[in-house]
Design a protein around this motif. Structure first.
Motif, mmCIF file in Angstrom:
data_model
loop_
_atom_site.group_PDB
_atom_site.id
_atom_site.type_symbol
_atom_site.label_atom_id
_atom_site.label_comp_id
_atom_site.label_asym_id
_atom_site.label_seq_id
_atom_site.Cartn_x
_atom_site.Cartn_y
_atom_site.Cartn_z
ATOM 1 N N THR A 1 73.371 -19.226 -49.220
ATOM 2 C CA THR A 1 73.578 -18.589 -47.904
ATOM 3 C C THR A 1 74.314 -19.270 -47.156
ATOM 4 O O THR A 1 75.169 -18.915 -46.159
ATOM 5 C CB THR A 1 72.394 -18.081 -47.351
ATOM 6 O OG1 THR A 1 71.647 -19.277 -46.917
ATOM 7 C CG2 THR A 1 71.365 -17.398 -48.138
ATOM 8 N N LEU A 2 74.432 -20.763 -47.437
ATOM 9 C CA LEU A 2 75.165 -21.714 -46.616
ATOM 10 C C LEU A 2 76.800 -21.540 -46.842
ATOM 11 O O LEU A 2 77.450 -21.979 -46.055
ATOM 12 C CB LEU A 2 74.885 -23.046 -46.972
ATOM 13 C CG LEU A 2 73.467 -23.652 -46.379
ATOM 14 C CD1 LEU A 2 73.035 -25.041 -46.980
ATOM 15 C CD2 LEU A 2 73.205 -23.491 -44.994
ATOM 16 N N LEU B 1 69.514 -27.112 -40.086
ATOM 17 C CA LEU B 1 70.947 -26.985 -40.150
ATOM 18 C C LEU B 1 71.727 -26.128 -39.146
ATOM 19 O O LEU B 1 72.790 -26.188 -39.041
ATOM 20 C CB LEU B 1 71.412 -26.701 -41.577
ATOM 21 C CG LEU B 1 71.083 -27.833 -43.003
ATOM 22 C CD1 LEU B 1 71.284 -27.263 -44.123
ATOM 23 C CD2 LEU B 1 71.814 -29.127 -42.547
ATOM 24 N N GLY B 2 70.896 -25.220 -38.711
ATOM 25 C CA GLY B 2 71.352 -24.214 -37.632
ATOM 26 C C GLY B 2 71.370 -22.823 -38.170
ATOM 27 O O GLY B 2 71.741 -21.803 -37.483
ATOM 28 N N ALA B 3 70.715 -22.553 -39.220
ATOM 29 C CA ALA B 3 70.801 -21.097 -39.475
ATOM 30 C C ALA B 3 69.508 -20.326 -38.871
ATOM 31 O O ALA B 3 68.654 -21.087 -38.577
ATOM 32 C CB ALA B 3 70.569 -21.207 -41.149
ATOM 33 N N ARG B 4 69.603 -18.939 -38.963
ATOM 34 C CA ARG B 4 68.403 -18.241 -38.565
ATOM 35 C C ARG B 4 67.605 -17.433 -39.639
ATOM 36 O O ARG B 4 68.415 -17.030 -40.755
ATOM 37 C CB ARG B 4 68.841 -17.119 -37.676
ATOM 38 C CG ARG B 4 69.053 -17.567 -36.206
ATOM 39 C CD ARG B 4 69.610 -16.538 -35.091
ATOM 40 N NE ARG B 4 68.563 -15.306 -35.517
ATOM 41 C CZ ARG B 4 69.217 -14.183 -35.334
ATOM 42 N NH1 ARG B 4 70.519 -14.010 -34.739
ATOM 43 N NH2 ARG B 4 68.753 -13.016 -35.601
ATOM 44 N N LEU C 1 65.850 -12.823 -44.466
ATOM 45 C CA LEU C 1 67.133 -12.624 -43.809
ATOM 46 C C LEU C 1 67.562 -13.767 -43.143
ATOM 47 O O LEU C 1 66.841 -14.446 -42.500
ATOM 48 C CB LEU C 1 66.828 -11.460 -42.698
ATOM 49 C CG LEU C 1 66.573 -10.060 -43.108
ATOM 50 C CD1 LEU C 1 65.549 -9.859 -43.885
ATOM 51 C CD2 LEU C 1 66.178 -9.201 -41.610
ATOM 52 N N ILE C 2 68.723 -14.376 -43.740
ATOM 53 C CA ILE C 2 69.314 -15.446 -43.337
ATOM 54 C C ILE C 2 70.521 -15.296 -42.741
ATOM 55 O O ILE C 2 71.605 -14.778 -43.210
ATOM 56 C CB ILE C 2 69.455 -16.341 -44.650
ATOM 57 C CG1 ILE C 2 67.997 -16.547 -45.215
ATOM 58 C CG2 ILE C 2 69.858 -17.843 -44.212
ATOM 59 C CD1 ILE C 2 67.954 -17.543 -46.381
ATOM 60 N N ASP C 3 70.790 -15.856 -41.657
ATOM 61 C CA ASP C 3 71.981 -15.683 -40.900
ATOM 62 C C ASP C 3 72.754 -17.238 -40.691
ATOM 63 O O ASP C 3 72.149 -17.793 -39.840
ATOM 64 C CB ASP C 3 71.773 -14.690 -39.518
ATOM 65 C CG ASP C 3 73.040 -15.203 -38.617
ATOM 66 O OD1 ASP C 3 74.082 -15.587 -39.085
ATOM 67 O OD2 ASP C 3 72.987 -14.542 -37.396
ATOM 68 N N PRO C 4 73.550 -17.432 -41.371
ATOM 69 C CA PRO C 4 73.775 -18.853 -41.265
ATOM 70 C C PRO C 4 75.228 -19.227 -40.437
ATOM 71 O O PRO C 4 75.745 -20.368 -40.262
ATOM 72 C CB PRO C 4 74.490 -19.197 -42.865
ATOM 73 C CG PRO C 4 75.117 -17.884 -43.142
ATOM 74 C CD PRO C 4 74.287 -16.887 -42.312
ATOM 75 N N GLU C 5 75.420 -18.274 -39.599
ATOM 76 C CA GLU C 5 76.520 -18.579 -38.693
ATOM 77 C C GLU C 5 76.393 -19.663 -37.759
ATOM 78 O O GLU C 5 77.451 -20.314 -37.700
ATOM 79 C CB GLU C 5 76.709 -17.237 -37.946
ATOM 80 C CG GLU C 5 78.140 -17.282 -37.368
ATOM 81 C CD GLU C 5 78.716 -16.267 -36.125
ATOM 82 O OE1 GLU C 5 77.646 -15.174 -36.015
ATOM 83 O OE2 GLU C 5 79.708 -16.234 -35.818
ATOM 84 N N GLY C 6 75.413 -19.829 -37.353
ATOM 85 C CA GLY C 6 75.371 -21.281 -36.132
ATOM 86 C C GLY C 6 75.096 -22.548 -37.063
ATOM 87 O O GLY C 6 74.788 -23.460 -36.564
ATOM 88 N N VAL C 7 75.354 -22.344 -38.453
ATOM 89 C CA VAL C 7 75.199 -23.723 -38.966
ATOM 90 C C VAL C 7 76.031 -24.789 -38.607
ATOM 91 O O VAL C 7 77.407 -24.449 -38.686
ATOM 92 C CB VAL C 7 75.139 -23.712 -40.473
ATOM 93 C CG1 VAL C 7 75.133 -24.810 -41.339
ATOM 94 C CG2 VAL C 7 74.014 -22.903 -41.026
#
Ligand code: EPU
Length: 428
Positions: free
Chosen positions: A40-41, A68-71, A80-86
């Motif tokens: 997902t990263l 790393l910054g993901a939600r 549910l993985i939101d990696p935008e903020g990584v």
């Protein structure tokens, strides 16, 4: 692998002697969930992973993604993985110590940021487990790799395609290379890859994300993309959990139906169990009934890379072979030190002669309850299995090893009639 101070632990108190009966559902595969979580990263888009088991290792991977910054959100068996903020490319020592599969963050972080800083995993209780092949791959891909103060620092300028041959077959090494190469727009070729079903499940995900990957035998050709997409994916069933439950059924002379299994991933295990006297009948596509007739037969097992007999089932089979009529032989070709459970099984009355990578198991009539220690994940499972048929009470300490990789194993076995109690362990 790890030291007991990292987790508070429980112990199991098992009363042996019950024949297991009933139906039980197999969970999603730990070793497929972990690399897929790290995939997902590779994108900024959100992804949904289904059939993810509740395990300590999954919690550790979620914690790392969050660091790393993901939600990361869990909805029952879905992540549910939101990696935008990584915005970090560093995987700290405290997480790698807890779960060596965190090394799988290296490929994705290098792919996404052109750099990664990942703590170097040490050896563990099953072997030295170096990551030289991972690093050799990154060097040949053009990265600058420095190992300093317990960390691997990897950095790359211009990404380019690569042709690389692994010196030995490595599961997470292959996964790390595939994860990274999925971000490289040129053609790459990997030779001598691992083809475990968990690796193939990752390949499926990387294809959904937009990479083109062709696998033929032990060779993969990859055309990556700089614009990988989010994905929805259902993780394959855990073939090792399924195998463990099958051994439980045979060992206890039970009658158990497993649901949600993929027998196509378990041919060698099924064959060996049948050779040992199991009756294994598929019912439809995803179910299988497991029983046995009489006392199990002695057999010979050599662990090998997939499609060979999995090293992750070796300890559980040793528990079964401990009570066969005659002499069995196990050769462990993957890890140099994966017989710790033999010494614990001996405390329960098993007769096992360990000679280097070979173990000779002389079947005994009965095992007896004893106080034993978990030394690693699969070793703990073998002790639980032995406890199910031992006479009297078995106490297994340091069950956190088991919790790393089995979802509610005691609840599943208890639903089949076993008597396993989880109690808090007072650390001495
Ligand atoms: N090896 C090297 N150099 C490397 C990589 C591996 O020498 O760079 C050696 C290892 O020391 C070992 C052999 O090659 O002797 C195979 O190791 P591999 O890299 O395939 O193991 P892994 O990727 O670290 C995964 C599973 C293990 C499973 C092995 C073998 C995950 C997260 N872990 O480990 O699972 O035993 O493949 O199938 O996928 C478990 O679930 O209990 C477990 C230990």
């Amino acid at each position: 692998m790890m030291n007991t101070t990292l987790y508070s632990s429980d112990l199991f108190l098992i009363e042996g002697g019950v024949k297991l009966r009933g139906k039980v559902r197999v969970s999603g595969a730990k070793n497929a969930s972990l690399p897929i979580m790290f995939a997902t990263l590779l994108t900024k888009e959100g992804s949904v992973i289904e059939n993810v088991p509740h395990l300590l290792d999954v919690d550790s991977a979620s914690e790392l993604l969050k660091k790393l910054g993901a939600r990361v959100e869990r909805l029952e068996d879905r992540l549910l993985i939101d990696p935008e903020g990584v915005n970090s490319w560093e995987t700290p020592d405290e997480i790698v110590k807890r779960m060596r599969a965190s090394v799988l963050s290296m490929g994705p972080l290098l792919g996404r940021f052109g750099r990664a800083r990942v703590a170097l995993p040490g050896g563990c209780s099953i072997g030295a487990r170096p990551i030289d092949q991972h690093l050799k791959f990154f060097v040949s891909a053009g990265a600058d790799v420095q190992v300093k103060e317990g960390y691997v620092n990897v950095e790359i300028g211009k990404k380019r395609g690569v042709e690389f041959r692994f010196d030995l077959i490595t599961v997470t090494g292959t996964e790390n290379a595939l994860l990274y190469l999925s971000t490289v727009e040129e053609k790459s070729v990997l030779e001598n890859i691992a083809v475990e079903p968990e690796v193939m499940d990752l390949v499926e995900v990387l294809r959904k994300m937009g990479a083109r990957i062709e696998v033929e035998g032990r060779r993969a050709v990859i055309w990556g993309s700089s614009e990988l997409r989010g994905f929805v994916h259902r993780v394959i069933p855990d073939r090792i959990e399924a195998g463990t439950l099958m051994v439980a059924a045979v060992l206890t002379d039970g009658d158990v139906t497993l649901e949600g299994v993929e027998l196509g991933h378990m041919e060698e295990v099924v064959e060996k169990l049948m050779e040992a006297g199991a009756k294994i009948e598929p019912i439809g596509r995803e179910k299988v009934r497991v029983r046995r007739g009489g006392r199990p037969n002695p057999i010979e097992i050599v662990t090998r890379e997939y499609p060979g007999f999995p090293t992750d089932m070796q300890a559980q089979m040793m528990a079964l072979l401990s009570v066969t009529e005659g002499k069995s032989m196990i050769y462990e070709s993957i890890f140099e030190n994966r017989f710790q459970h033999a010494y614990e099984l001996m405390k329960m009355g098993a007769n096992i002669d360990v000679r280097g990578r070979s173990a000779f198991v002389y079947g005994v009539e009965k095992l007896r309850g004893a106080e034993v220690n978990s030394t690693d994940l699969r070793a703990s499972a073998s002790l639980v299995l032995a406890g199910l048929v031992a006479e009297g009470k078995t106490v297994i300490r340091d069950i956190y090893h088991l919790d790393r990789g089995y979802e509610r194993l005691e609840e599943k076995l208890n639903s089949l009639g076993a008597s396993i109690e989880r109690l808090p362990q007072i650390l001495s």
